[in-house]
Write an enzyme that holds these catalytic residues in place. Structure first.
Site, PDB file in Angstrom:
ATOM      1  N   LYS A  30       0.866  -1.187   0.000  1.00 20.07           N
ATOM      2  CA  LYS A  30       0.000   0.000   0.000  1.00 20.07           C
ATOM      3  C   LYS A  30       0.895   1.227   0.000  1.00 20.07           C
ATOM      4  O   LYS A  30       1.775   1.372   0.852  1.00 20.07           O
ATOM      5  CB  LYS A  30      -0.895   0.007   1.237  1.00 20.07           C
ATOM      6  CG  LYS A  30      -1.868   1.175   1.257  1.00 20.07           C
ATOM      7  CD  LYS A  30      -2.834   1.066   2.416  1.00 20.07           C
ATOM      8  CE  LYS A  30      -2.311   1.646   3.705  1.00 20.07           C
ATOM      9  NZ  LYS A  30      -2.050   3.085   3.696  1.00 20.07           N
ATOM     10  N   ASP A  57      -3.334   4.301  -1.840  1.00 20.75           N
ATOM     11  CA  ASP A  57      -4.250   4.764  -0.779  1.00 20.75           C
ATOM     12  C   ASP A  57      -4.156   6.283  -0.628  1.00 20.75           C
ATOM     13  O   ASP A  57      -3.507   6.790   0.278  1.00 20.75           O
ATOM     14  CB  ASP A  57      -3.834   4.040   0.513  1.00 20.75           C
ATOM     15  CG  ASP A  57      -4.598   4.478   1.745  1.00 20.75           C
ATOM     16  OD1 ASP A  57      -5.738   4.962   1.607  1.00 20.75           O
ATOM     17  OD2 ASP A  57      -4.046   4.323   2.858  1.00 20.75           O
ATOM     18  N   LYS A  59      -7.037   8.214  -0.704  1.00 17.79           N
ATOM     19  CA  LYS A  59      -8.285   8.645  -0.034  1.00 17.79           C
ATOM     20  C   LYS A  59      -8.856   9.938  -0.601  1.00 17.79           C
ATOM     21  O   LYS A  59      -9.003  10.943   0.110  1.00 17.79           O
ATOM     22  CB  LYS A  59      -8.054   8.809   1.464  1.00 17.79           C
ATOM     23  CG  LYS A  59      -7.634   7.541   2.191  1.00 17.79           C
ATOM     24  CD  LYS A  59      -7.604   7.778   3.696  1.00 17.79           C
ATOM     25  CE  LYS A  59      -7.220   6.550   4.477  1.00 17.79           C
ATOM     26  NZ  LYS A  59      -5.816   6.161   4.368  1.00 17.79           N
ATOM     27  N   ASP A  62     -13.395  15.138  -2.560  1.00 20.78           N
ATOM     28  CA  ASP A  62     -13.509  16.501  -3.112  1.00 20.78           C
ATOM     29  C   ASP A  62     -14.827  16.557  -3.891  1.00 20.78           C
ATOM     30  O   ASP A  62     -15.618  15.607  -3.839  1.00 20.78           O
ATOM     31  CB  ASP A  62     -12.294  16.804  -4.012  1.00 20.78           C
ATOM     32  CG  ASP A  62     -11.973  18.290  -4.080  1.00 20.78           C
ATOM     33  OD1 ASP A  62     -12.919  19.106  -4.158  1.00 20.78           O
ATOM     34  OD2 ASP A  62     -10.778  18.647  -4.072  1.00 20.78           O
ATOM     35  N   THR A 120     -10.058   3.736  11.118  1.00 20.12           N
ATOM     36  CA  THR A 120      -9.861   2.850  12.277  1.00 20.12           C
ATOM     37  C   THR A 120      -9.206   3.592  13.445  1.00 20.12           C
ATOM     38  O   THR A 120      -9.124   3.051  14.546  1.00 20.12           O
ATOM     39  CB  THR A 120      -9.012   1.628  11.883  1.00 20.12           C
ATOM     40  OG1 THR A 120      -7.924   2.059  11.063  1.00 20.12           O
ATOM     41  CG2 THR A 120      -9.832   0.621  11.112  1.00 20.12           C
ATOM     42  N   GLN A 191      -4.043   3.862  16.509  1.00 19.05           N
ATOM     43  CA  GLN A 191      -5.245   3.140  16.101  1.00 19.05           C
ATOM     44  C   GLN A 191      -6.176   2.918  17.295  1.00 19.05           C
ATOM     45  O   GLN A 191      -5.732   2.847  18.438  1.00 19.05           O
ATOM     46  CB  GLN A 191      -4.865   1.779  15.489  1.00 19.05           C
ATOM     47  CG  GLN A 191      -4.022   1.875  14.222  1.00 19.05           C
ATOM     48  CD  GLN A 191      -4.845   2.230  12.992  1.00 19.05           C
ATOM     49  OE1 GLN A 191      -5.958   2.728  13.094  1.00 19.05           O
ATOM     50  NE2 GLN A 191      -4.281   1.997  11.811  1.00 19.05           N
ATOM     51  N   ARG A 212       2.913  -0.838  10.674  1.00 19.14           N
ATOM     52  CA  ARG A 212       4.005  -0.895  11.651  1.00 19.14           C
ATOM     53  C   ARG A 212       4.292  -2.276  12.227  1.00 19.14           C
ATOM     54  O   ARG A 212       5.446  -2.556  12.566  1.00 19.14           O
ATOM     55  CB  ARG A 212       3.713   0.123  12.773  1.00 19.14           C
ATOM     56  CG  ARG A 212       3.946   1.543  12.314  1.00 19.14           C
ATOM     57  CD  ARG A 212       3.252   2.570  13.165  1.00 19.14           C
ATOM     58  NE  ARG A 212       1.807   2.590  12.942  1.00 19.14           N
ATOM     59  CZ  ARG A 212       0.982   3.502  13.458  1.00 19.14           C
ATOM     60  NH1 ARG A 212       1.468   4.457  14.223  1.00 19.14           N
ATOM     61  NH2 ARG A 212      -0.306   3.469  13.200  1.00 19.14           N
TER      62      ARG A 212
HETATM   63  O1  C5P Z   1       0.932   1.011  10.988  1.00 22.85           O
HETATM   64  P1  C5P Z   1      -0.516   0.614  10.814  1.00 22.85           P
HETATM   65  O2  C5P Z   1      -0.685  -0.894  10.648  1.00 22.85           O
HETATM   66  O3  C5P Z   1      -1.418   1.200  11.866  1.00 22.85           O
HETATM   67  O4  C5P Z   1      -0.921   1.272   9.412  1.00 22.85           O
HETATM   68  C1  C5P Z   1      -2.223   1.218   8.912  1.00 22.85           C
HETATM   69  C2  C5P Z   1      -2.251   1.799   7.538  1.00 22.85           C
HETATM   70  O5  C5P Z   1      -3.590   1.728   7.047  1.00 22.85           O
HETATM   71  C3  C5P Z   1      -1.837   3.261   7.451  1.00 22.85           C
HETATM   72  O6  C5P Z   1      -1.131   3.421   6.230  1.00 22.85           O
HETATM   73  C4  C5P Z   1      -3.138   4.029   7.415  1.00 22.85           C
HETATM   74  O7  C5P Z   1      -3.057   5.193   6.620  1.00 22.85           O
HETATM   75  C5  C5P Z   1      -4.087   3.034   6.734  1.00 22.85           C
HETATM   76  N1  C5P Z   1      -5.494   3.169   7.080  1.00 22.85           N
HETATM   77  C6  C5P Z   1      -5.995   3.028   8.359  1.00 22.85           C
HETATM   78  N2  C5P Z   1      -7.337   3.155   8.604  1.00 22.85           N
HETATM   79  C7  C5P Z   1      -8.190   3.392   7.603  1.00 22.85           C
HETATM   80  C8  C5P Z   1      -7.701   3.540   6.302  1.00 22.85           C
HETATM   81  C9  C5P Z   1      -6.343   3.393   6.071  1.00 22.85           C
HETATM   82  O8  C5P Z   1      -5.232   2.783   9.281  1.00 22.85           O
HETATM   83  N3  C5P Z   1      -9.480   3.424   7.843  1.00 22.85           N
END
Ligand code: C5P
Length: 236
Positions: A30, A57, A59, A62, A120, A191, A212
């Site tokens: 991603k 991604d 997002k 607009d 999330t 998160q 991460r």
């Molecule tokens: O590091 P981590 O596993 O928390 O990363 C989650 C990834 O998913 C990030 O790149 C974040 O931008 C993306 N994301 C998210 N929640 C959403 C949409 C995308 O965490 N609803």
């Protein structure tokens, strides 16, 4: 096919290449705003040329005409998945889809378009008091998912905890792509609605997005393989 999408949340090409060097086979990655704003869209072409599949991604959110034009240009890159915010409304999501269809080079499969429901990282409290949306997160997520389906999208981004209800409301073929994945013992970071890969499997999530927990692991490839296994047999 891999069901784990690795979030390349890095700020330079060097970091990306050093990270991907540790993977002996092509993976699903991603590319989000951190990397795109640092390196431009050339990084998408370079990672794609290495054989990796790409969820771009960015997002989009607009007015419909602007989103359509933006999607048209993104579709020309030949990526596998792109997304927009469901909060932009049905007309905007339809325009996004139209942009993809118009921008996809002839003979190529159009990118799948998924809608971001409620991030999330957003809690019920923040959704109620800051976004001004009353009720439970799940109700808004389902409402957004139904709008996305009506607009012709292929699926949504949601948390693991909502995937089952979305499949019930929108059908099993409607894709659920779930970030907010954490392994037991990992830090939750920013998160809020998190879950393990095994729970994602159990809840019927089609694909998980992991940042991460893999990028900061001592052995990212080994961790990736473990997560893939958890997504296959649901044990953790
Ligand atoms: O590091 P981590 O596993 O928390 O990363 C989650 C990834 O998913 C990030 O790149 C974040 O931008 C993306 N994301 C998210 N929640 C959403 C949409 C995308 O965490 N609803």
């Amino acid at each position: 096919m891999s069901r784990t999408i690795i979030a390349l949340d890095f700020s330079s090409k060097e970091e990306v290449m050093n990270f991907l060097k540790q993977f002996p086979e092509p993976v699903y990655v991603k590319i989000g705003m951190e990397l795109t704003y640092a390196c431009g869209l050339d990084i998408v072409k370079e990672v794609k040329a290495m054989g990796h599949r790409i969820f771009l991604d960015l997002k989009l959110h607009d007015i419909p005409n602007t989103v359509k034009g933006g999607m048209k240009n993104l579709a020309a890159l030949g990526v596998d998945i792109v997304n927009c915010h469901c909060a932009g409304g049905i007309e905007m999501m339809k325009a996004a889809k139209q942009g993809i269809l118009e921008g996809t080079p002839e003979g190529q499969t159009p990118a799948k378009l998924i809608g971001v429901t409620i991030l999330t990282s957003t809690s019920k409290e923040a959704m109620n008091s800051e976004l001004g949306i009353e009720g439970e997160v799940i109700d808004t997520v389902i409402h957004y998912a139904k709008n996305a389906k009506e607009a012709g999208l292929d699926g949504v981004v949601c948390s693991v905890h909502e995937a089952k209800a979305i499949h019930e409301a929108c059908g099993e073929d409607f894709l659920t792509v779930t970030p907010g994945i954490r392994l037991a013992g990992n830090s939750v970071d920013d998160q809020k609605r998190v879950a393990t890969p095994a729970l994602a499997k159990e809840q019927g999530c089609d694909m998980i997005v992991v940042g991460r927990s893999i990028t900061k692991a001592a052995d990212p490839y080994k961790t990736y393989l473990q997560i893939e296994e958890d997504m296959s047999n649901g044990t953790v």
